[in-house]
Structure formats: C-alpha cells, structure tokens
Design a protein around this motif. Structure first.
Motif, PDB file in Angstrom:
ATOM      1  N   GLU A  78       0.834  -1.207   0.000  1.00 34.01           N
ATOM      2  CA  GLU A  78       0.000   0.000   0.000  1.00 34.01           C
ATOM      3  C   GLU A  78       0.870   1.259   0.000  1.00 34.01           C
ATOM      4  N   THR A  79       1.939   1.219   0.767  1.00 28.50           N
ATOM      5  CA  THR A  79       2.835   2.369   0.819  1.00 28.50           C
ATOM      6  C   THR A  79       3.566   2.547  -0.508  1.00 28.50           C
ATOM      7  N   LEU A  80       3.954   1.445  -1.127  1.00 27.26           N
ATOM      8  CA  LEU A  80       4.579   1.524  -2.447  1.00 27.26           C
ATOM      9  C   LEU A  80       3.608   2.107  -3.467  1.00 27.26           C
ATOM     10  N   ALA A  81       2.331   1.767  -3.328  1.00 23.71           N
ATOM     11  CA  ALA A  81       1.318   2.324  -4.228  1.00 23.71           C
ATOM     12  C   ALA A  81       1.234   3.839  -4.075  1.00 23.71           C
ATOM     13  N   LEU A  82       1.372   4.323  -2.846  1.00 27.01           N
ATOM     14  CA  LEU A  82       1.389   5.771  -2.612  1.00 27.01           C
ATOM     15  C   LEU A  82       2.606   6.408  -3.264  1.00 27.01           C
ATOM     16  N   PHE A  83       3.737   5.717  -3.189  1.00 23.08           N
ATOM     17  CA  PHE A  83       4.968   6.209  -3.820  1.00 23.08           C
ATOM     18  C   PHE A  83       4.774   6.314  -5.333  1.00 23.08           C
ATOM     19  N   VAL A  84       4.208   5.267  -5.928  1.00 20.86           N
ATOM     20  CA  VAL A  84       3.970   5.263  -7.375  1.00 20.86           C
ATOM     21  C   VAL A  84       3.021   6.389  -7.768  1.00 20.86           C
ATOM     22  N   LYS A  85       1.972   6.579  -6.988  1.00 15.36           N
ATOM     23  CA  LYS A  85       1.000   7.634  -7.293  1.00 15.36           C
ATOM     24  C   LYS A  85       1.654   9.013  -7.230  1.00 15.36           C
ATOM     25  N   GLU A  86       2.519   9.214  -6.245  1.00 16.35           N
ATOM     26  CA  GLU A  86       3.162  10.519  -6.105  1.00 16.35           C
ATOM     27  C   GLU A  86       4.123  10.786  -7.261  1.00 16.35           C
ATOM     28  N   VAL A  87       4.761   9.717  -7.756  1.00 19.19           N
ATOM     29  CA  VAL A  87       5.724   9.890  -8.850  1.00 19.19           C
ATOM     30  C   VAL A  87       5.019  10.016 -10.191  1.00 19.19           C
ATOM     31  N   GLN A  88       4.039   9.123 -10.434  1.00 21.77           N
ATOM     32  CA  GLN A  88       3.437   9.066 -11.765  1.00 21.77           C
ATOM     33  C   GLN A  88       2.075   9.735 -11.858  1.00 21.77           C
TER      34      GLN A  88
END
Length: 261
Positions: free
Chosen positions: A30-40
């Motif tokens: 879930e945290t990685l998904a937040l990272f991806v959303k913030e980047v992309q």
C-alpha cells in the motif's frame, strides 16, 4: 526503510512478533502504491496492490530457502528448479509446503501476464537469482556494493509488469522506472549495512562486517536515497512510511531462520 528499504531482499536479525511481521508486510504494498501515485500521478488499482503483496511475500520465502543452502552446487540445483517452477514446471517440494506454495503463487501471478510482460518478468527473475548468487560468493567489498545496488534495482522492477497498461503509456512512466530503481538500490544497500554481521555469521555472504565495509554499504544507501528525493521530489513523510513498512526488516522471515542456524 529509514532510508528507503522497500525492495531489499535481505532479512534483518531484529526480533519481531508474528503480528508485527504481518502488519508490516501488509502495509508495504500500500505504501509503495502511494509512492507510485506521487511519482506518476496515477492511482494503483487494488488488484495490483494485492498482486504485489503476494509477489513480495513469495519472493521473501523463496529467497530465504536459497539463503539457508550452504553448498554452492546444491544451491545451483535449487535455483534451477525454482526457475523451472516459475516458468510452469511443477513446484514439487512436498517436505516444504510453504516454499511450494510460494513458488505456486509466483507461477500463478506470472501466468496472468501477457506474453511480453511474462517474458520480461521471467528474464528479470533469472537475472536477480544470478546476481544474488554472485553476492554470496563475492569477496571484494566494492564489487559487493555494486552487485547489491544492482540486485535492489532489478528487484524493484519486478513490480512493473503488474501495473495496468495506462501506466506504461504515461509520459511519466520512465520517471517511475527510474524512481523505483533508486528506491531499490537504497533499500538493498541499507539492509546490507544493517545485516552484514548476521549474514556473514550465517555464511550467507563472504564480506567481513568490518566498520569500513559497513560504511561502504551505508554510503551507497544514503547516496541512492538522496537521489530518490532529488529526482522524484517525493515527500520525506512518504519515505518515512516506506521506512516503517520495511520489507527489508521482514525479508524471508529470517528472524525465524536465524533461530534455526
């Protein structure tokens, strides 16, 4: 990852309760998904997050089994069986149902990918297994650092085939690939810095845990973490969340494995 540890394939000697272990594992995707959303600037679907959770858990289990094989030839045979199982052969390990289940999970996950993505996934996994073996036998600390960075970088990319096509078509996709690579490099290096003594004592690596050798890994981790922030502009708060998720601290559940050695 107090510095980003998200894609480390190494385990920590830190003792954790089963409840804490499960809690951290469940929050990492879930945290990685937040990272991806913030980047992309695209939201990761819930199904993808669940696939990541299954994949990362399975990879930790598989890597733990490899770590506990001391004989290089026995380990080579095991790795070949793992690659064959992932690519469709029967995962036949009746004496280790958890390991067999992990291999079946990776096999099922990869079978749901399109042919191009599946080929990418299988090739990448084979390369990771090869680099992991090189790390185990490397005696030059500078070469070991470079291999550790490469291992983390490649491992981070295992997540990419499970993203929807719209991510790949986005003009920010290459920025995402670069950001995940940086994050993986930081995580793997920091985890090695933390675990070098326990890994060396367990016979998992040949690099001695001297102060200078540990500093080499810490320097690589800090450099990659700083580059992650600079290149992506992600918030310190998000990196802190990635730190607390700490895949590296739960890799292969070797808190249990260490107790058996």
């Amino acid at each position: 990852m107090n510095t980003p540890e998200s894609f480390s394939l190494r385990s920590s000697g830190k003792q954790m309760s089963p409840m804490e272990l499960r809690r951290r594992e469940s929050k990492t995707p879930e945290t990685l998904a937040l990272f991806v959303k913030e980047v992309q600037e695209l939201s990761v679907p819930e199904e993808t997050v669940k696939n990541w959770e299954l994949l990362l858990s399975a990879v930790r289990t598989v890597d733990d089994r490899i770590d506990h094989v001391q004989d290089p030839e026995v380990r080579r045979v095991l790795v070949e069986r793992i690659k064959a199982s992932v690519e469709g052969a029967a995962a036949d390990f009746p004496d280790d149902p958890e390991f067999e289940q992990a291999l079946c999970a990776v096999q099922i996950l990869s079978s749901g990918l399109g042919e191009e993505r599946k080929a990418f996934f299988h090739t990448l996994l084979s390369l990771i297994l090869r680099v992991t073996e090189e790390i185990k036998v490397e005696t030059d600390p500078h070469k070991a650092v470079r291999l550790t960075l490469l291992e983390g970088q490649m491992t981070s990319k295992l997540l990419l085939p499970f993203l929807p096509e719209e991510f790949k078509q986005s003009d920010r996709y290459q920025k995402l690939v670069h950001a995940l690579s940086r994050l993986g490099r930081a995580g793997n290096s920091f985890d090695t810095f933390v675990d070098l003594s326990s890994d060396y004592n367990a016979g998992a690596v040949k690099i001695k845990p001297t102060f200078l050798n540990r500093v080499l890994f810490l320097g690589a981790a800090l450099s990659s973490a700083a580059a992650t922030v600079k290149d992506t502009g992600v918030s310190g708060e998000l990196l802190e969340k990635l730190s607390h998720s700490a895949i590296a601290n739960t890799r292969q559940v070797t808190t249990k494995g260490r107790e058996t050695n």
